[in-house]
Design an enzyme around this catalytic site. Sequence first.
Site, mmCIF file in Angstrom:
data_model
loop_
_atom_site.group_PDB
_atom_site.id
_atom_site.type_symbol
_atom_site.label_atom_id
_atom_site.label_comp_id
_atom_site.label_asym_id
_atom_site.label_seq_id
_atom_site.Cartn_x
_atom_site.Cartn_y
_atom_site.Cartn_z
ATOM 1 N N TYR A 249 28.324 74.855 -28.429
ATOM 2 C CA TYR A 249 27.921 73.588 -27.785
ATOM 3 C C TYR A 249 28.574 72.392 -28.476
ATOM 4 O O TYR A 249 29.186 71.531 -27.826
ATOM 5 C CB TYR A 249 26.396 73.482 -27.855
ATOM 6 C CG TYR A 249 25.833 72.159 -27.373
ATOM 7 C CD1 TYR A 249 25.585 71.927 -26.023
ATOM 8 C CD2 TYR A 249 25.519 71.143 -28.282
ATOM 9 C CE1 TYR A 249 25.058 70.711 -25.590
ATOM 10 C CE2 TYR A 249 24.994 69.930 -27.850
ATOM 11 C CZ TYR A 249 24.763 69.719 -26.510
ATOM 12 O OH TYR A 249 24.247 68.519 -26.091
ATOM 13 N N SER B 201 27.637 64.085 -27.238
ATOM 14 C CA SER B 201 26.450 64.273 -28.085
ATOM 15 C C SER B 201 26.762 63.864 -29.509
ATOM 16 O O SER B 201 27.924 63.887 -29.944
ATOM 17 C CB SER B 201 26.047 65.751 -28.073
ATOM 18 O OG SER B 201 25.069 66.012 -29.068
HETATM 19 P P1 NAD Z 1 18.675 68.835 -18.947
HETATM 20 O O1 NAD Z 1 18.416 70.266 -19.099
HETATM 21 O O2 NAD Z 1 17.654 68.020 -18.285
HETATM 22 O O3 NAD Z 1 20.046 68.595 -18.197
HETATM 23 C C1 NAD Z 1 21.138 69.462 -18.299
HETATM 24 C C2 NAD Z 1 21.552 69.790 -16.882
HETATM 25 O O4 NAD Z 1 22.754 70.547 -16.918
HETATM 26 C C3 NAD Z 1 20.555 70.647 -16.147
HETATM 27 O O5 NAD Z 1 19.596 69.881 -15.466
HETATM 28 C C4 NAD Z 1 21.441 71.412 -15.182
HETATM 29 O O6 NAD Z 1 21.340 70.877 -13.873
HETATM 30 C C5 NAD Z 1 22.843 71.204 -15.699
HETATM 31 N N1 NAD Z 1 23.506 72.504 -15.829
HETATM 32 C C6 NAD Z 1 23.418 73.388 -16.829
HETATM 33 N N2 NAD Z 1 24.152 74.484 -16.534
HETATM 34 C C7 NAD Z 1 24.694 74.251 -15.302
HETATM 35 C C8 NAD Z 1 25.535 75.009 -14.442
HETATM 36 N N3 NAD Z 1 25.988 76.244 -14.770
HETATM 37 N N4 NAD Z 1 25.862 74.479 -13.240
HETATM 38 C C9 NAD Z 1 25.404 73.256 -12.864
HETATM 39 N N5 NAD Z 1 24.617 72.500 -13.652
HETATM 40 C C10 NAD Z 1 24.273 73.008 -14.852
HETATM 41 O O7 NAD Z 1 18.981 68.259 -20.420
HETATM 42 P P2 NAD Z 1 19.558 66.863 -20.934
HETATM 43 O O8 NAD Z 1 19.199 66.840 -22.369
HETATM 44 O O9 NAD Z 1 19.170 65.762 -20.061
HETATM 45 O O10 NAD Z 1 21.130 67.087 -20.862
HETATM 46 C C11 NAD Z 1 22.007 66.198 -20.189
HETATM 47 C C12 NAD Z 1 23.263 66.021 -21.016
HETATM 48 O O11 NAD Z 1 22.924 65.333 -22.213
HETATM 49 C C13 NAD Z 1 23.926 67.323 -21.442
HETATM 50 O O12 NAD Z 1 25.327 67.209 -21.336
HETATM 51 C C14 NAD Z 1 23.533 67.439 -22.888
HETATM 52 O O13 NAD Z 1 24.465 68.181 -23.619
HETATM 53 C C15 NAD Z 1 23.527 65.989 -23.301
HETATM 54 N N6 NAD Z 1 22.784 65.725 -24.531
HETATM 55 C C16 NAD Z 1 21.441 65.939 -24.591
HETATM 56 C C17 NAD Z 1 20.799 65.703 -25.780
HETATM 57 C C18 NAD Z 1 19.304 65.911 -25.942
HETATM 58 O O14 NAD Z 1 18.810 65.824 -27.058
HETATM 59 N N7 NAD Z 1 18.568 66.188 -24.897
HETATM 60 C C19 NAD Z 1 21.503 65.262 -26.898
HETATM 61 C C20 NAD Z 1 22.861 65.060 -26.789
HETATM 62 C C21 NAD Z 1 23.499 65.302 -25.592
#
Ligand code: NAD
Length: 325
Positions: free
Chosen positions: A230, A217
Amino acid sequence: MNDAKNTGTAKPSSEVSADPKDHADQESTDQLTVQNPVTRYPEITPPEQDQPEPGLDAELEPRSDRGQKSYRGTGRLEGRKALVTGGDSGIGAAVAIAFAREGADVALNYLPAEEEDAQWVKSVIEESTEQSVHLIPGDLADRAFCEQLPDAAVKALGSLDILVNNAGKQISIDSLEDLTDEQLTTTFDVNIIAMFRITKAALKHLKPGASIINSTSIQAYNPSPNLLDYASTKAAINNFTKGLGQQLAPKGIRVNAVAPGPIWTPLQVSDGQPKEDLPEFGKQTPLGRAGQPAELAPAYVFLASAESSYVIGETLNVNGGTPTP
Ligand code: NAD
Ligand code: MG
C-alpha cells in the site's frame, strides 16, 4: 444546523435523513465555524469490529462525519461535473457531498458490494441539493472497466471537469513473506495502475480549467512496516502527480494530490490496520485524534476550484500535524 447551509442549490438540511449513530449528529457547526481542532470531534473509542473488504460505512462504529450535516457549500463549484472513485464511503463520500453542496453534479464509482453506502451518499445529496448524482459501480482492478469509466461518467454528466482518483485498497500484512502475489498485484492495480488508466481515458474529455486530484497518503513518506505494498503505491501516486502536473499544465489542466493522515473510515476496520491497533488509531498525531472524512473535503474542494489556479503538482497534507518531507 440551520437551513441556509448549502448555497442556492440546497434544500433545507432538516430534510437530510437523521441517523442516531452518526458522529456528525453531535456537531452543530459547519466547516467554516472557528473551532478548537483538538476538540472539534470527540475521541473515537471504537468497539471491536471486523468487516470483510470492502468495508461499509453503514457498519462502521462509531459512524463518521462525511459532512452530511456539517458541510456548507458556498458556490465554489457551480456547474462543474465531477467523477469520484471510491465515492461511496469515507473520504470519497465526504468529497462527493461537499462537491454537490458547492454546486457540482457528481458521478461515483465504487465496488458493487458497496451499493448500500453509495445509495446513502446519493440520498444525502438528493435530499440536500438540486445536483444530480450518478452511480457507476465496477471493479478498478479490471482494465477494461477503467478505460470506459470516464466515458460512462461523461454519458451521465454531459461533460467532465474534475476527476478525483480516490479509490484505494489497504490490507495490513506483518511480514513480506506473507504478502501474497495476488494482494500485491491487486493493490498496485487498484491504487496506481487504475489511476493511470482512468486518467489517460479521461484526458480527451478535460478542457482548460479542469482539475485532477489523486488521493495519496502520509504512508508515501512514513511507511508502516505492515503496509509495504500500500505505502509503495502511495509514494508512486505522489510521483505520478508531480510528473503529470508538469505534463498537463500547458494544457490548462491541473493535477494535485491530497495526503490524508489517519482518518476514521471503513478502510481501517476491514483489515487496513491490525485490529489491536484500532483503539489507538490517530492518537499519535500532534492533534491527538483521528480525522473525520469531512475534514478532508475542503482540501479537495480547494484543489478542484478555480481559486487554486496556480497550484500544480502539489500534495496537500491533511494529517493532524505530522511533519512530512
Ligand atoms: P474507504 O474504504 O471508504 O474508501 C476506499 C474506496 O476504494 C472504497 O469505498 C471502494 O469503493 C474503493 N475501492 C477499493 N477497491 C476497489 C476496486 N477494486 N474497485 C473499485 N473501487 C475500489 O476508505 P478511505 O479511507 O476513505 O479511502 C479513500 C482514499 O484515501 C484511499 O485512496 C486511501 O488510500 C486514502 N487514505 C485513507 C487514509 C485513512 O486513514 N482512512 C489515510 C491516507 C490515505
Ligand atoms: Mg466504500
